[in-house]
Each structure stands twice: as structure tokens, then as C-alpha cells.
Design a protein around this motif. Structure first.
Motif, PDB file in Angstrom:
ATOM      1  N   PHE A  22       7.285   3.139   0.267  1.00  8.55           N
ATOM      2  CA  PHE A  22       7.821   2.907  -1.067  1.00  8.55           C
ATOM      3  C   PHE A  22       6.711   3.097  -2.096  1.00  8.55           C
ATOM      4  O   PHE A  22       5.544   3.231  -1.745  1.00  8.55           O
ATOM      5  CB  PHE A  22       8.478   1.520  -1.186  1.00  8.55           C
ATOM      6  N   ALA A  23       7.081   3.134  -3.361  1.00  9.27           N
ATOM      7  CA  ALA A  23       6.118   3.380  -4.438  1.00  9.27           C
ATOM      8  C   ALA A  23       6.337   2.383  -5.571  1.00  9.27           C
ATOM      9  O   ALA A  23       7.429   1.822  -5.718  1.00  9.27           O
ATOM     10  CB  ALA A  23       6.278   4.806  -4.970  1.00  9.27           C
ATOM     11  N   ARG A  24       5.276   2.185  -6.347  1.00 12.13           N
ATOM     12  CA  ARG A  24       5.376   1.371  -7.560  1.00 12.13           C
ATOM     13  C   ARG A  24       4.760   2.159  -8.705  1.00 12.13           C
ATOM     14  O   ARG A  24       3.685   2.727  -8.573  1.00 12.13           O
ATOM     15  CB  ARG A  24       4.620   0.056  -7.399  1.00 12.13           C
ATOM     16  N   PHE A  25       5.464   2.184  -9.826  1.00 14.58           N
ATOM     17  CA  PHE A  25       4.990   2.864 -11.029  1.00 14.58           C
ATOM     18  C   PHE A  25       4.801   1.785 -12.092  1.00 14.58           C
ATOM     19  O   PHE A  25       5.772   1.148 -12.506  1.00 14.58           O
ATOM     20  CB  PHE A  25       5.971   3.936 -11.477  1.00 14.58           C
ATOM     21  N   ASP A  26       3.558   1.583 -12.511  1.00 18.43           N
ATOM     22  CA  ASP A  26       3.230   0.516 -13.453  1.00 18.43           C
ATOM     23  C   ASP A  26       3.558   0.939 -14.880  1.00 18.43           C
ATOM     24  O   ASP A  26       3.432   2.096 -15.253  1.00 18.43           O
ATOM     25  CB  ASP A  26       1.736   0.168 -13.364  1.00 18.43           C
ATOM     26  N   TYR A  27       3.961  -0.035 -15.688  1.00 21.81           N
ATOM     27  CA  TYR A  27       4.165   0.220 -17.113  1.00 21.81           C
ATOM     28  C   TYR A  27       3.513  -0.823 -17.939  1.00 21.81           C
ATOM     29  O   TYR A  27       2.754  -1.625 -17.461  1.00 21.81           O
ATOM     30  CB  TYR A  27       5.641   0.367 -17.504  1.00 21.81           C
TER      31      TYR A  27
ATOM     32  N   ASN B  52       1.307   3.910  -7.407  1.00 24.69           N
ATOM     33  CA  ASN B  52       0.933   3.239  -6.159  1.00 24.69           C
ATOM     34  C   ASN B  52       1.890   3.655  -5.055  1.00 24.69           C
ATOM     35  O   ASN B  52       3.104   3.659  -5.253  1.00 24.69           O
ATOM     36  CB  ASN B  52       1.050   1.717  -6.318  1.00 24.69           C
ATOM     37  N   PHE B  53       1.346   3.994  -3.901  1.00 27.23           N
ATOM     38  CA  PHE B  53       2.153   4.301  -2.719  1.00 27.23           C
ATOM     39  C   PHE B  53       1.815   3.292  -1.637  1.00 27.23           C
ATOM     40  O   PHE B  53       0.643   3.024  -1.379  1.00 27.23           O
ATOM     41  CB  PHE B  53       1.891   5.727  -2.232  1.00 27.23           C
ATOM     42  N   TYR B  54       2.849   2.756  -0.994  1.00 26.36           N
ATOM     43  CA  TYR B  54       2.666   1.723   0.024  1.00 26.36           C
ATOM     44  C   TYR B  54       3.374   2.107   1.320  1.00 26.36           C
ATOM     45  O   TYR B  54       4.392   2.805   1.301  1.00 26.36           O
ATOM     46  CB  TYR B  54       3.240   0.383  -0.450  1.00 26.36           C
ATOM     47  N   ALA B  55       2.852   1.584   2.417  1.00 24.74           N
ATOM     48  CA  ALA B  55       3.475   1.736   3.725  1.00 24.74           C
ATOM     49  C   ALA B  55       3.357   0.411   4.465  1.00 24.74           C
ATOM     50  O   ALA B  55       2.316  -0.253   4.393  1.00 24.74           O
ATOM     51  CB  ALA B  55       2.798   2.839   4.521  1.00 24.74           C
TER      52      ALA B  55
END
Length: 184
Positions: free
Chosen positions: A179-184, A160-163
Motif C-alpha cells: 500500500f502507499a501513503r501520499f502526504d498533504y 511512501n510505499f509500504y509492505a
């Protein structure tokens, strides 16, 4: 630099603590719904790793000498939880720490709500909002300051990329934060 890394590790460890069940129905009107969303995401959500990356200062609102002195590589990260809430939309809670414009640690604890639309295959685009509190030394001596900001996102599978854009005035605010989010 070591202090910054230590502060980020402490923030991440705090998020890893076990949660205590919260009774939301006895909260004041309005706060009960917020409590339900946050506790539901904490208890039912899936974890994610957040990485911060870039803080672009709007060149139309800053003097050149300020731009030249600012750090725009907002390195840092954090942890959070997210959960689907129907129609492919999701909500998230997170805590992040990163280097601000003056290379000092800045921390955010927040909630986000995103509405997503399918683009092609697993690629989705979204819009929403985020709110919470931030702690910044440069302007506020680490006192908690509330915020509510718009947010755009692009999601591909577990990436996921966010602004978001922080409004402001002359030589203040007006920052595009990525910023970014990497799900696990």
C-alpha cells in the motif's frame, strides 16, 4: 460495487470528525503510553491519503485452484495522520478499507511505527511494525480481530510505499500486502 465505495466513504468521513482531547495518564500501565502515542499523532500529525494496491498470495503455500479464484488487486484506500518522532522516524495512525481476496470489503484501523535511514537525497528506507484491528467478512463475520505485523517502507519526499506480510498456514494467510501513503 456501490456498497464497497459507500463503505470506504463512510470510513473516511469517520476519520474527519473532530477529536476530543484524551487524558492518557489515568490509563492502566502500558495502555497510557499507547494512548499518548495515538492521541499525540491524532492531535499533532499531518494528514495523508492511503491507497491500497496489491495482495500477493504466496504460491508456495496455496493450491493453484485457490490462487486462481482470489482477487489480488486489493483496491481501496483510507486516511490517516503521521508525525515525526525524532531522528527522521515517524509514527502513524490510519483507517483503510479495501477489497479482500474474495472481493469483499475489509477494514483496518491501526497504528504504525517506522524507523528510517537515509539512502540518497530525499530517498529513505525504513522498517517497523503496525498493529490494530481488522474487520473481515470472509473468516470473521466482521468481528474485530487484533493484529501486529512487521512493515517495510520506502519514502521519497511526500510519497511512501509500504509492505507487510501476513503469516499463515496452508491456503490461509501468507499474503504480502502493498500500500502507499501520499502526504498533504
Amino acid at each position: 460495487m456501490l456498497k464497497k465505495i459507500w463503505a470506504i466513504c463512510l470510513l473516511a468521513a469517520t476519520l474527519a470528525l473532530p477529536a476530543k482531547a484524551v487524558e492518557c495518564e489515568n490509563w492502566w500501565w502500558g495502555f497510557d503510553a499507547a494512548c499518548s502515542h495515538i492521541s499525540g499523532t491524532w492531535n499533532e500529525g499531518t494528514g495523508g491519503l492511503y491507497l491500497t494496491g496489491y495482495a500477493w498470495h504466496n504460491r508456495a503455500t496455496y493450491d493453484k485452484e485457490n490462487i486462481d479464484s482470489y482477487n489480488e488487486f486489493a483496491y481501496g484506500g483510507g486516511l490517516g495522520y503521521h508525525r515525526p518522532i525524532g531522528n527522521g522516524n515517524e509514527e502513524m495512525i490510519y483507517a483503510i478499507g479495501f477489497a479482500d481476496s474474495h472481493e469483499q470489503p475489509q477494514f483496518h484501523v491501526g497504528y504504525g511505527h517506522m524507523w528510517y535511514w537515509n539512502v540518497a537525497g530525499p530517498l529513505r528506507a525504513g522498517a517497523g511494525w503496525t498493529g490494530g484491528v481488522f474487520f473481515r467478512n470472509s473468516d470473521f463475520n466482521y468481528l474485530p480481530v487484533p493484529f501486529v505485523l512487521p512493515m517495510l517502507g520506502v519514502k521519497y519526499d511526500k510519497t511512501n510505499f509500504y509492505a507487510t506480510y501476513i503469516p499463515g498456514g496452508k491456503n490461509n494467510g501468507n499474503v504480502l500486502f502493498l500500500f502507499a501513503r501520499f502526504d498533504y
